[in-house]
Scaffold this motif. Structure first.
Motif, PDB file in Angstrom:
ATOM      1  N   VAL A 146       0.954  -1.243  -0.026  1.00  0.00           N
ATOM      2  CA  VAL A 146      -0.087   0.036   0.010  1.00  0.00           C
ATOM      3  C   VAL A 146       0.783   1.320  -0.140  1.00  0.00           C
ATOM      4  CG1 VAL A 146      -1.634   1.125   1.470  1.00  0.00           C
ATOM      5  CG2 VAL A 146      -1.828  -1.271   1.238  1.00  0.00           C
ATOM      6  N   PRO A 147       0.733   2.204  -0.867  1.00  0.00           N
ATOM      7  CA  PRO A 147       1.498   3.429  -0.849  1.00  0.00           C
ATOM      8  C   PRO A 147       1.384   4.091   0.580  1.00  0.00           C
ATOM      9  CG  PRO A 147      -0.069   3.393  -2.774  1.00  0.00           C
ATOM     10  CD  PRO A 147      -0.389   2.386  -1.893  1.00  0.00           C
ATOM     11  N   ILE A 148       2.655   4.609   0.890  1.00  0.00           N
ATOM     12  CA  ILE A 148       2.989   5.226   2.228  1.00  0.00           C
ATOM     13  C   ILE A 148       2.026   6.299   2.475  1.00  0.00           C
ATOM     14  CG2 ILE A 148       4.756   6.985   1.477  1.00  0.00           C
ATOM     15  CD1 ILE A 148       4.539   4.983   4.820  1.00  0.00           C
ATOM     16  N   ALA A 149       1.641   7.233   1.272  1.00  0.00           N
ATOM     17  CA  ALA A 149       0.599   8.088   1.561  1.00  0.00           C
ATOM     18  C   ALA A 149      -0.966   7.601   1.980  1.00  0.00           C
ATOM     19  CB  ALA A 149       0.546   9.038   0.493  1.00  0.00           C
ATOM     20  N   THR A 150      -1.143   6.443   1.505  1.00  0.00           N
ATOM     21  CA  THR A 150      -2.447   5.954   1.844  1.00  0.00           C
ATOM     22  C   THR A 150      -2.427   5.460   3.281  1.00  0.00           C
ATOM     23  OG1 THR A 150      -2.746   5.213  -0.352  1.00  0.00           O
ATOM     24  CG2 THR A 150      -4.184   4.249   1.197  1.00  0.00           C
ATOM     25  N   THR A 205      -3.977   8.752   9.923  1.00  0.00           N
ATOM     26  CA  THR A 205      -4.687   9.814  10.640  1.00  0.00           C
ATOM     27  C   THR A 205      -6.182   9.577  10.871  1.00  0.00           C
ATOM     28  OG1 THR A 205      -3.239  11.217   9.281  1.00  0.00           O
ATOM     29  CG2 THR A 205      -5.406  12.149   9.955  1.00  0.00           C
ATOM     30  N   ALA A 206      -6.833   8.776   9.984  1.00  0.00           N
ATOM     31  CA  ALA A 206      -8.206   8.531  10.319  1.00  0.00           C
ATOM     32  C   ALA A 206      -8.299   7.631  11.456  1.00  0.00           C
ATOM     33  CB  ALA A 206      -8.729   7.777   9.006  1.00  0.00           C
ATOM     34  N   GLN A 207      -7.559   6.514  11.770  1.00  0.00           N
ATOM     35  CA  GLN A 207      -7.654   5.696  12.884  1.00  0.00           C
ATOM     36  C   GLN A 207      -7.229   6.829  14.225  1.00  0.00           C
ATOM     37  OE1 GLN A 207      -7.812   2.669  13.918  1.00  0.00           O
ATOM     38  NE2 GLN A 207      -7.883   3.311  15.976  1.00  0.00           N
ATOM     39  N   LYS A 208      -6.321   7.617  14.424  1.00  0.00           N
ATOM     40  CA  LYS A 208      -6.036   8.480  15.502  1.00  0.00           C
ATOM     41  C   LYS A 208      -7.318   9.517  15.578  1.00  0.00           C
ATOM     42  CE  LYS A 208      -1.884   9.735  16.291  1.00  0.00           C
ATOM     43  NZ  LYS A 208      -0.720  10.160  16.363  1.00  0.00           N
ATOM     44  N   SER A 209      -7.911   9.939  14.586  1.00  0.00           N
ATOM     45  CA  SER A 209      -9.125  10.749  14.798  1.00  0.00           C
ATOM     46  C   SER A 209     -10.329   9.765  15.294  1.00  0.00           C
ATOM     47  CB  SER A 209      -9.567  11.376  13.277  1.00  0.00           C
ATOM     48  OG  SER A 209      -8.511  12.107  12.849  1.00  0.00           O
ATOM     49  N   ALA A 210     -10.279   8.611  15.010  1.00  0.00           N
ATOM     50  CA  ALA A 210     -11.555   7.824  15.056  1.00  0.00           C
ATOM     51  C   ALA A 210     -11.618   7.241  16.601  1.00  0.00           C
ATOM     52  CB  ALA A 210     -11.689   6.472  14.368  1.00  0.00           C
ATOM     53  N   CYS A 211     -10.126   7.230  17.370  1.00  0.00           N
ATOM     54  CA  CYS A 211     -10.086   6.466  18.565  1.00  0.00           C
ATOM     55  C   CYS A 211     -10.696   7.534  19.606  1.00  0.00           C
ATOM     56  CB  CYS A 211      -8.508   6.565  18.842  1.00  0.00           C
ATOM     57  SG  CYS A 211      -8.199   5.822  20.411  1.00  0.00           S
ATOM     58  N   PRO A 212     -10.751   8.846  19.674  1.00  0.00           N
ATOM     59  CA  PRO A 212     -11.566   9.665  20.852  1.00  0.00           C
ATOM     60  C   PRO A 212     -13.183   9.242  20.373  1.00  0.00           C
ATOM     61  CG  PRO A 212      -9.675  10.923  19.725  1.00  0.00           C
ATOM     62  CD  PRO A 212      -9.789   9.642  18.866  1.00  0.00           C
ATOM     63  N   LEU A 213     -13.493   9.232  19.305  1.00  0.00           N
ATOM     64  CA  LEU A 213     -14.961   9.006  18.877  1.00  0.00           C
ATOM     65  C   LEU A 213     -15.430   7.632  19.391  1.00  0.00           C
ATOM     66  CD1 LEU A 213     -14.938  10.806  15.587  1.00  0.00           C
ATOM     67  CD2 LEU A 213     -15.712  11.849  17.550  1.00  0.00           C
ATOM     68  N   LEU A 214     -14.445   6.662  19.357  1.00  0.00           N
ATOM     69  CA  LEU A 214     -14.969   5.365  19.783  1.00  0.00           C
ATOM     70  C   LEU A 214     -14.870   5.164  21.178  1.00  0.00           C
ATOM     71  CD1 LEU A 214     -12.670   3.059  17.359  1.00  0.00           C
ATOM     72  CD2 LEU A 214     -14.912   3.763  17.261  1.00  0.00           C
TER      73      LEU A 214
END
Length: 187
Positions: A29-33, A39-48
């Motif tokens: 998987v490309p590093i940018a992806t 970034t999405a995982q770290k944003s989702a953690c507080p919501l979870l």
């Protein structure tokens, strides 16, 4: 003592989460992806975490190189991130399905890739519920009240209640109607 326990929990969560990344080769998987996934995982953690407790997560890490992550809430519980989209397990699962489909020669094989490896919540817990109720006073039909409760959805926001007093609404309608009728008579 507590910090040692948290370190052990974080290590175990990271090990378990990095083992889930074994279904794909991170370098495929490309590093940018991968960075966007982190970034999405770290944003989702507080919501979870808001789904199970209050406060900010104790641990919220992600490695784009290895696709390992840690999300431990303020109550020392690690939420099941595989039950949600926009999390590392979801991204890994969808990428594994995409790679499987690319290696297939026919549609039956492609269908099997997704049916054998479903991504996201299969039986999600119901945390927020939307309810609508209406009540009216038996003595007067103009004093009816309706309450609608909206939920914050996946964000875990607190429910908001809106109350509409039908007596005020009907009074406003009578006032506006009277003004319009008065203007019509004058014209």
């Amino acid at each position: 003592m507590l910090s040692k326990l948290l370190l052990i929990l974080a290590s175990a969560a990271t090990l378990a989460n990095s083992q889930s990344a074994s279904s794909i080769d991170p370098s495929s998987v490309p590093i940018a992806t991968r960075q966007a996934w982190c970034t999405a995982q770290k944003s989702a953690c507080p919501l979870l975490c808001l789904q199970i407790t209050t406060g900010v997560p104790q641990v919220n890490n992600c490695s784009a190189e290895t696709l390992s992550y840690s999300c431990i809430c303020s109550n020392s519980v690690a939420p099941n991130a595989s039950e949600y989209s926009q999390t590392m397990p979801y991204f890994i699962c969808t990428e594994a399905n995409s790679q499987c489909i690319k290696n297939c020669a026919d549609s039956a094989c492609q269908s099997k890739c997704q049916s054998d490896n479903p991504c996201g919540a299969q039986n999600p817990p119901r945390v927020n519920v939307t309810t609508t109720t209406a009540s009216s006073a038996a003595a007067s039909t103009t004093s009816a009240a309706a309450t609608v409760v909206e939920t914050g959805g996946a964000t875990g926001a607190a429910p908001r209640a809106y109350s509409v007093d039908m007596g005020h609404v009907s009074g406003l309608c009578v006032l506006v109607g009277s003004v319009v009728a008065g203007l019509a008579v004058l014209l």
